[in-house]
Design a protein around this motif. Structure first.
Motif, mmCIF file in Angstrom:
data_model
loop_
_atom_site.group_PDB
_atom_site.id
_atom_site.type_symbol
_atom_site.label_atom_id
_atom_site.label_comp_id
_atom_site.label_asym_id
_atom_site.label_seq_id
_atom_site.Cartn_x
_atom_site.Cartn_y
_atom_site.Cartn_z
ATOM 1 N N GLN A 45 0.769 -1.179 0.027
ATOM 2 C CA GLN A 45 0.639 -0.260 -0.198
ATOM 3 C C GLN A 45 0.729 0.792 -0.198
ATOM 4 O O GLN A 45 0.021 2.054 -0.439
ATOM 5 C CB GLN A 45 -1.514 -0.126 0.875
ATOM 6 C CG GLN A 45 -2.094 -1.117 0.496
ATOM 7 C CD GLN A 45 -2.768 -0.987 2.452
ATOM 8 O OE1 GLN A 45 -2.263 -0.217 2.966
ATOM 9 N NE2 GLN A 45 -4.459 -1.444 2.006
ATOM 10 N N TYR A 46 2.082 0.704 0.821
ATOM 11 C CA TYR A 46 3.316 2.108 0.244
ATOM 12 C C TYR A 46 3.479 2.725 -1.208
ATOM 13 O O TYR A 46 4.127 3.671 -0.836
ATOM 14 C CB TYR A 46 4.409 2.273 1.134
ATOM 15 C CG TYR A 46 3.783 2.685 3.054
ATOM 16 C CD1 TYR A 46 3.642 3.967 3.146
ATOM 17 C CD2 TYR A 46 3.550 1.566 3.290
ATOM 18 C CE1 TYR A 46 2.891 4.770 4.305
ATOM 19 C CE2 TYR A 46 3.163 2.050 5.410
ATOM 20 C CZ TYR A 46 2.788 3.991 5.293
ATOM 21 O OH TYR A 46 2.282 3.802 6.930
ATOM 22 N N THR A 47 3.665 1.561 -2.042
ATOM 23 C CA THR A 47 4.095 2.016 -2.963
ATOM 24 C C THR A 47 2.930 2.009 -4.576
ATOM 25 O O THR A 47 2.948 1.922 -5.815
ATOM 26 C CB THR A 47 5.381 0.671 -3.340
ATOM 27 O OG1 THR A 47 4.287 -0.791 -4.215
ATOM 28 C CG2 THR A 47 6.138 0.584 -2.703
ATOM 29 N N ASN A 48 1.495 1.629 -3.748
ATOM 30 C CA ASN A 48 0.617 1.668 -4.381
ATOM 31 C C ASN A 48 -0.750 2.811 -5.189
ATOM 32 O O ASN A 48 -1.691 3.144 -5.404
ATOM 33 C CB ASN A 48 -0.292 0.439 -4.415
ATOM 34 C CG ASN A 48 -1.297 0.185 -3.277
ATOM 35 O OD1 ASN A 48 -1.254 1.860 -3.077
ATOM 36 N ND2 ASN A 48 -1.534 -0.841 -3.405
ATOM 37 N N ASP A 106 -2.320 -5.440 -7.333
ATOM 38 C CA ASP A 106 -3.650 -5.006 -9.024
ATOM 39 C C ASP A 106 -3.162 -3.393 -8.866
ATOM 40 O O ASP A 106 -2.567 -3.260 -10.312
ATOM 41 C CB ASP A 106 -4.816 -5.212 -9.671
ATOM 42 C CG ASP A 106 -4.583 -7.057 -9.669
ATOM 43 O OD1 ASP A 106 -3.430 -7.970 -10.092
ATOM 44 O OD2 ASP A 106 -5.173 -7.901 -9.557
ATOM 45 N N THR A 107 -3.192 -2.983 -7.860
ATOM 46 C CA THR A 107 -3.396 -1.307 -7.303
ATOM 47 C C THR A 107 -2.496 -1.019 -7.689
ATOM 48 O O THR A 107 -1.612 0.383 -8.414
ATOM 49 C CB THR A 107 -3.993 -1.210 -6.346
ATOM 50 O OG1 THR A 107 -5.730 -1.691 -6.307
ATOM 51 C CG2 THR A 107 -3.946 0.346 -5.997
ATOM 52 N N HIS A 111 -0.918 1.787 -10.642
ATOM 53 C CA HIS A 111 -0.451 3.411 -9.659
ATOM 54 C C HIS A 111 0.975 3.964 -10.995
ATOM 55 O O HIS A 111 1.312 4.559 -10.978
ATOM 56 C CB HIS A 111 -0.227 3.277 -8.169
ATOM 57 C CG HIS A 111 0.763 4.197 -7.558
ATOM 58 N ND1 HIS A 111 0.185 5.607 -7.956
ATOM 59 C CD2 HIS A 111 1.633 4.228 -7.414
ATOM 60 C CE1 HIS A 111 0.664 6.111 -6.809
ATOM 61 N NE2 HIS A 111 1.693 5.854 -6.757
ATOM 62 N N PHE A 112 1.388 2.581 -11.323
ATOM 63 C CA PHE A 112 2.617 2.598 -12.027
ATOM 64 C C PHE A 112 2.664 2.990 -13.831
ATOM 65 O O PHE A 112 3.876 3.224 -14.235
ATOM 66 C CB PHE A 112 4.157 1.710 -11.953
ATOM 67 C CG PHE A 112 5.215 2.105 -10.549
ATOM 68 C CD1 PHE A 112 5.988 3.122 -10.785
ATOM 69 C CD2 PHE A 112 4.631 1.457 -8.799
ATOM 70 C CE1 PHE A 112 6.408 3.051 -9.260
ATOM 71 C CE2 PHE A 112 4.943 1.839 -7.736
ATOM 72 C CZ PHE A 112 5.845 2.643 -7.903
#
Length: 152
Positions: A45-48, A106-107, A111-112
């Motif tokens: 979650q800190y990366t998406n 998947d998120t 995000h990227f």
């Protein structure tokens, strides 16, 4: 590089995660299986884009830490302790937590999907998608080894 879990191969990753026994005792550390999955959810979650990471860098040795952490076959050391375990679980059971982790991944991909997105890593500074793929692969490998799901 050593073999690490490929988090982009979601079918294989999902099968590996489903091999995790809810009552498994870790080979090291204090986490229970569901705590480990919820820890991975939190980290993804800190990366998406769900949670916003912070970093008070740059620091003198950030580049060297990033080089060693991302661009070598070094594994995450056993028994590294960076945060307290929460007192309660977020999800009702291990399978629900695993399914949520897959959704978070998947998120992460979505995000990227914007060009030039970078997300802060607390020790390495800003990382791009491919660097996060490597780091998450190392992190997932570390925890799957912790519970004997993989042995390589």
């Amino acid at each position: 590089m050593n073999q690490f879990v490929d988090i982009t191969n979601r079918k294989v990753l999902y099968r590996l995660l489903l091999n995790l026994d809810a009552s498994a005792v870790p080979l090291w550390g204090k986490m229970k299986p569901q705590q480990m999955i919820e820890h991975l959810i939190n980290e993804v979650q800190y990366t998406n884009g769900v949670k916003i990471p912070t970093w008070d860098g740059p620091h003198e040795n950030t580049a060297a830490r990033k080089q060693a952490g991302i661009y070598t076959d070094a594994e995450i050391p056993r028994n590294i302790f960076l945060e307290d375990l929460p007192d309660t679980l977020t999800y009702p059971d291990l399978e629900t937590a695993i399914n949520q982790l897959m959704k978070e991944l998947d998120t992460f991909d979505r995000h990227f999907s914007t060009l030039n997105v970078k997300v802060i890593h607390g020790g390495f500074g800003p990382l791009d998608y491919n660097e996060w793929i490597i780091w998450h692969g190392k992190h997932f490998t570390h925890h799957l080894k912790q519970f004997g799901v993989i042995t390589w």
